[in-house]
Write a protein that holds these residues in place. Structure first.
Motif, mmCIF file in Angstrom:
data_model
loop_
_atom_site.group_PDB
_atom_site.id
_atom_site.type_symbol
_atom_site.label_atom_id
_atom_site.label_comp_id
_atom_site.label_asym_id
_atom_site.label_seq_id
_atom_site.Cartn_x
_atom_site.Cartn_y
_atom_site.Cartn_z
ATOM 1 N N UNK A 173 4.383 -6.354 1.280
ATOM 2 C CA UNK A 173 5.526 -5.494 1.585
ATOM 3 C C UNK A 173 5.780 -4.510 0.456
ATOM 4 N N UNK A 174 5.771 -5.052 -0.767
ATOM 5 C CA UNK A 174 6.076 -4.213 -1.928
ATOM 6 C C UNK A 174 5.107 -3.050 -2.040
ATOM 7 N N UNK A 175 3.805 -3.324 -1.843
ATOM 8 C CA UNK A 175 2.819 -2.254 -1.940
ATOM 9 C C UNK A 175 3.014 -1.226 -0.838
ATOM 10 N N UNK A 176 3.386 -1.673 0.340
ATOM 11 C CA UNK A 176 3.642 -0.731 1.435
ATOM 12 C C UNK A 176 4.777 0.218 1.076
ATOM 13 N N UNK A 177 5.851 -0.322 0.535
ATOM 14 C CA UNK A 177 6.994 0.524 0.185
ATOM 15 C C UNK A 177 6.660 1.426 -0.999
ATOM 16 N N UNK A 178 5.898 0.908 -1.973
ATOM 17 C CA UNK A 178 5.498 1.748 -3.116
ATOM 18 C C UNK A 178 4.741 2.986 -2.622
ATOM 19 N N UNK A 179 3.767 2.762 -1.757
ATOM 20 C CA UNK A 179 2.960 3.877 -1.262
ATOM 21 C C UNK A 179 3.803 4.850 -0.445
ATOM 22 N N UNK A 180 4.772 4.328 0.307
ATOM 23 C CA UNK A 180 5.659 5.199 1.085
ATOM 24 C C UNK A 180 6.502 6.055 0.158
ATOM 25 N N UNK A 181 7.046 5.436 -0.907
ATOM 26 C CA UNK A 181 7.861 6.199 -1.857
ATOM 27 C C UNK A 181 7.032 7.244 -2.592
ATOM 28 N N UNK A 182 5.740 6.961 -2.775
ATOM 29 C CA UNK A 182 4.851 7.933 -3.424
ATOM 30 C C UNK A 182 4.303 8.956 -2.436
ATOM 31 N N UNK A 183 4.679 8.780 -1.158
ATOM 32 C CA UNK A 183 4.217 9.663 -0.077
ATOM 33 C C UNK A 183 2.696 9.738 -0.001
ATOM 34 N N UNK A 188 -4.587 -5.261 5.132
ATOM 35 C CA UNK A 188 -3.835 -6.517 5.295
ATOM 36 C C UNK A 188 -3.659 -6.871 6.772
ATOM 37 N N UNK A 189 -4.312 -6.078 7.642
ATOM 38 C CA UNK A 189 -4.381 -6.340 9.076
ATOM 39 C C UNK A 189 -3.016 -6.261 9.765
ATOM 40 N N UNK A 221 -1.431 4.388 2.191
ATOM 41 C CA UNK A 221 -0.609 3.461 2.962
ATOM 42 C C UNK A 221 -1.359 2.981 4.201
ATOM 43 N N UNK A 222 -2.002 3.895 4.898
ATOM 44 C CA UNK A 222 -2.730 3.516 6.106
ATOM 45 C C UNK A 222 -3.867 2.551 5.770
ATOM 46 N N UNK A 223 -4.606 2.837 4.693
ATOM 47 C CA UNK A 223 -5.697 1.950 4.295
ATOM 48 C C UNK A 223 -5.164 0.575 3.914
ATOM 49 N N UNK A 243 2.904 7.193 7.256
ATOM 50 C CA UNK A 243 3.958 7.648 6.358
ATOM 51 C C UNK A 243 5.249 7.914 7.124
ATOM 52 N N UNK A 244 5.127 8.503 8.302
ATOM 53 C CA UNK A 244 6.310 8.813 9.091
ATOM 54 C C UNK A 244 7.067 7.569 9.499
ATOM 55 N N UNK A 245 6.318 6.544 9.949
ATOM 56 C CA UNK A 245 6.973 5.308 10.348
ATOM 57 C C UNK A 245 7.618 4.616 9.151
ATOM 58 N N UNK A 246 6.898 4.572 8.024
ATOM 59 C CA UNK A 246 7.453 3.938 6.826
ATOM 60 C C UNK A 246 8.737 4.628 6.389
#
Length: 475
Positions: free
Chosen positions: A334-344, A356-357, A349-351, A371-374
């Motif tokens: 979760x944390x990595x997903x949000x980090x990548x979203x905040x970094x745009x 993580x499936x 993020x997609x990779x 990015x849009x969904x995040x």
């Protein structure tokens, strides 16, 4: 000779049969349908403005009637009402929202008419002793209501170790509530269909699944006591959060005894000045949402009735019937997903989501989609600026995540996001809903960066919490 009428028992104030409880909801649904039919007839030939005003008023009446019925039922029906009470997802038009929120707030305090002698039997059965043997003093007038029980104020014969007082709060399940909850769960489809008439964007399936899974846990007060102890341990010595102690030896399957705390409730919070409301909102956000990132353990029920502002400025949190724990791996994902979203970083993020499936190749996501969904889910933390949120913001968040009409629905419904992650998304939405009701202005971006990037805290609460976490780590 006429057959003598059977004397009505006090605990029958809670209807427990599926038929009786379905009848209450059925009458409400029929009334709502009739009102909708009359509205269609009454608005023929009217201008758009007149028609919208009339429909808004009818929608408010339906919503208020729903509150009245749910408030007298308790059990799972009451839980639906509580969910709606702190997460108004567009149940009524904006011009009636304040009036409706006031009505919803009463759900947190409504209680059925159950005689204390019946509640006493529950207490004595669980503790295995007479009330006077367990408590030095016991006020028979309840001080609050939970979704499946009532809370009383009492005094113990001795002050437990670590407590600041010998006064305690005693939460007791209503007699017959087990049967009532089972009846509600069987009738859940009716309840949620009615809720959906008011909020078309409500994900009925998701709400229903969650209520079914969690309600059984809520019925077990021994489990709740264990959750409460865990939260008290995790927040021991916290500078602005208090989790009252638990008298473990007095807790049972139907009774929880915790340290008594007194202070101001949420309705009083809303009357405070801007600075105080901002501070309270930040405490709520740090307690609920921060728990996900710090410990992977969090209370999943952040409605306003579960917190009190103490005289010294700290906030006490209680009621851990809905509690969730997730693995460190899931927290990191979760944390990595949000980090990548905040970094745009849409591509990264997609990779990551594919690795993580959580998003299969067949979903057809693009980096822009990811990015849009995040950003729809963590929009409150995307920009490095203060955000003053409203109920409309929360409604939009729910719509984008759950409504088939949203831009991302055709793809998100094919995602394979773990249910545990959805719990934390729901938690975020509810915590944000509380903050929005306080009309608070916070830089959520900076707070989230403390947890996910290790940034230095910018505000006083962040500095206090950082120092406490450092001391906790050393201990």
């Amino acid at each position: 000779m006429p057959t003598p009428r059977r004397k009505k028992r006090d605990d029958e104030a809670i209807p427990t049969s599926r038929v009786r409880r379905a009848a209450s909801i059925g009458k409400l649904a029929a009334s709502a349908a009739a009102r909708e039919g009359r509205a269609r007839v009454a608005t023929v030939g009217r201008s758009d403005e007149e028609r919208n005003a009339y429909l808004s008023k009818q929608q408010l009446k339906t919503a208020e009637q729903m509150v009245d019925v749910l408030g007298t039922m308790k059990g799972a029906a009451m839980k639906v009402g509580q969910v709606l009470s702190f997460m108004d997802v567009g149940l009524v038009p904006p011009e009636h929202r304040e009036e409706f929120q006031s009505k919803l707030a009463k759900l947190r305090d409504m209680a059925p008419n159950v005689a204390f002698k019946d509640m006493r039997r529950v207490i004595e059965r669980d503790t295995g002793a007479k009330l006077s043997e367990t408590f030095a003093d016991f006020d028979e007038t309840p001080i609050g209501a939970a979704s499946i029980g009532q809370v009383y104020r009492a005094r113990l014969h001795e002050k437990p170790a670590g407590w600041e007082t010998d006064e305690c709060a005693v939460k007791v399940q209503y007699p017959g509530i087990d049967a009532a909850v089972r009846a509600d769960l069987q009738n859940l489809g009716i309840i949620l269909r009615l809720a959906k008439t008011l909020a078309p964007g409500l994900d009925v399936q998701a709400v229903g699944d969650e209520i079914r899974e969690r309600t059984e846990e809520e019925l077990d007060y021994e489990l709740e006591a264990a959750n409460h102890r865990r939260m008290a341990r995790l927040h021991r010595g916290h500078p602005f959060v208090v989790v009252p102690g638990v008298a473990t030896e007095l807790c049972g399957k139907h009774v929880i005894v915790t340290e008594f705390v007194s202070g101001e409730g949420f309705e009083d919070w809303k009357t405070k000045g801007q600075a105080t409301r901002d501070r309270l909102a930040e405490i709520v956000f740090r307690f609920y949402y921060g728990g996900v990132w710090r410990d992977g353990q969090f209370s999943a029920d952040p409605h306003p009735g579960n917190s009190i502002l103490l005289a010294d400025g700290r906030v006490a949190f209680f009621d851990f019937g809905l509690f969730h724990q997730i693995s460190r791996e899931l927290v990191d994902n979760q944390a990595q997903s949000v980090r990548l979203a905040l970094q745009r970083d849409g591509e990264g993020l997609l990779e990551h989501l594919k690795a993580i499936r959580w998003v299969p190749e067949s979903a057809g996501f693009t980096p822009e989609d990811a990015q849009g969904l995040a950003e729809q889910l963590v929009w409150f933390a995307i920009e490095d600026r203060e955000e003053q949120l409203s109920q409309d913001h929360v409604a939009r968040m729910v719509f984008e995540a759950t409504d088939p009409r949203s831009e991302y629905w055709s793809k998100t419904r094919r995602a394979t996001i773990p249910p545990e992650y959805l719990m934390s998304i729901r938690l975020a939405g509810m915590a944000i809903a509380v903050c929005s009701q306080l009309d608070a202005s916070l830089n959520y971006h900076r707070i989230v960066r403390e947890w996910l990037f290790g940034d230095e805290p910018q505000g006083e609460l962040g500095r206090q919490e950082s120092a406490w976490l450092a001391a906790r780590g050393r201990a």
